[in-house]
Design an enzyme around this catalytic site. Structure first.
Site, PDB file in Angstrom:
ATOM      1  N   HIS A   1      24.369  69.889  52.604  1.00  0.00           N
ATOM      2  CA  HIS A   1      24.187  71.096  53.408  1.00  0.00           C
ATOM      3  C   HIS A   1      24.166  70.701  54.878  1.00  0.00           C
ATOM      4  CE1 HIS A   1      22.320  73.311  49.907  1.00  0.00           C
ATOM      5  NE2 HIS A   1      21.991  72.082  49.559  1.00  0.00           N
TER       6      HIS A   1
ATOM      7  N   GLU B   1      19.925  67.946  53.359  1.00  0.00           N
ATOM      8  CA  GLU B   1      20.217  68.760  54.548  1.00  0.00           C
ATOM      9  C   GLU B   1      20.584  67.818  55.703  1.00  0.00           C
ATOM     10  OE1 GLU B   1      20.382  71.937  55.321  1.00  0.00           O
ATOM     11  OE2 GLU B   1      19.467  72.997  53.611  1.00  0.00           O
TER      12      GLU B   1
ATOM     13  N   HIS C   1      27.617  72.641  49.542  1.00  0.00           N
ATOM     14  CA  HIS C   1      27.014  73.925  49.175  1.00  0.00           C
ATOM     15  C   HIS C   1      28.090  74.997  49.001  1.00  0.00           C
ATOM     16  CE1 HIS C   1      23.333  76.762  50.016  1.00  0.00           C
ATOM     17  NE2 HIS C   1      23.703  76.769  48.759  1.00  0.00           N
TER      18      HIS C   1
ATOM     19  N   ASP D   1      28.464  75.798  54.360  1.00  0.00           N
ATOM     20  CA  ASP D   1      28.108  74.422  54.717  1.00  0.00           C
ATOM     21  C   ASP D   1      28.488  73.443  53.608  1.00  0.00           C
ATOM     22  OD1 ASP D   1      26.003  75.781  53.242  1.00  0.00           O
ATOM     23  OD2 ASP D   1      24.671  74.107  53.664  1.00  0.00           O
TER      24      ASP D   1
HETATM   25 ZN   LIG Z   1      23.313  74.971  52.337  1.00  0.00          ZN
END
Ligand SMILES: [Zn+2]
Length: 232
Positions: free
Chosen positions: A24, A89, A127, A137
């Site tokens: 992400h 992330e 994602h 993303d």
């Molecule tokens: Zn995401």
């Protein structure tokens, strides 16, 4: 490795273990802001790791627990992607290039996790791959080719595409080939095409073309998703 525990997690369901790694971007201005948000109970979202642009890695959720990063979506036969994945992330605003120290830390982390959980390069996805249309993303600026060179993601080579050969434009076959690869989330044909291009043909526009057909057929042939993915 820093640690800041997020309460936004729980046990993995149905005996599932990590079979996918989902990448992400935070779409925020700083990693600190993203970490604070992912640790806020009211956010109801989290990830296992956040990698800052300076390369610092922070763990928010232990890998054996289920973090809340994937949301609605599907990959192959797996609907509960959170139970079957580890979420990372990346500190990026969605517009700027991904920082070099961040990419280096990501590669090191992927190498460890892929060994720990016996995952292959096709099990590292974005994602947008599992939630096309709803999520974009890690986006067209993410360097999937670099990950693939290190064996941490896949990227079809010119030889792979040539071995597939010409594939005439056929919307039904396109959808079916992408489903074989793992893109099973039910979406309209334009959304599916946009998701494929964001990952493998950034910048490509226009209607479904032979290049998209060849790409989808190559992905289906070389990297079909494991049919047992959603099973514990
Ligand atoms: Zn995401």
């Amino acid at each position: 490795m820093h640690e800041q525990r997020s309460p936004n997690c729980g046990p993995r369901k149905n005996g599932l273990t990590p079979r996918l790694i989902v990448l992400h971007y935070t779409a925020m201005q700083s990693a600190t802001g993203a970490i604070d948000w992912l640790c806020a109970p009211e956010a109801q979202v989290s990830a296992h790791y956040v990698i800052a642009r300076d390369g610092a890695v922070t763990q928010l959720v232990p890998e054996d627990l289920r973090a809340w990063h994937a949301g609605r979506g599907q990959w192959g036969g797996c609907w509960d992607v959170n139970s079957a994945s580890i979420g990372i992330e990346l500190d990026n605003d969605g517009v700027s290039p991904f920082a070099a120290p961040l990419m280096a830390s990501l590669e090191a982390l992927l190498a460890e996790m892929m060994t720990r959980w016996a995952l292959g390069p096709a099990q590292v996805i974005g994602h947008s791959d599992l939630a096309p249309g709803r999520k974009i993303d890690p986006g067209p600026r993410f360097d999937w080719r670099r990950l693939a060179r290190g064996g941490h993601a896949i990227w079809p080579s010119a030889e792979d595409l040539a071995a597939t050969g010409a594939v005439p434009v056929d919307a039904a076959r396109f959808a079916s080939d992408l489903a074989t690869f793992g893109m099973t989330h039910p979406v309209d044909p334009e959304t599916r095409l946009a998701a494929l291009r964001a990952r493998f043909r950034p910048g490509a526009t226009g209607p479904l073309a032979e290049q998209d057909m060849c790409l989808a057929a190559t992905l289906a042939r070389r990297w079909p998703v494991d049919p047992t993915l959603g099973q514990g």
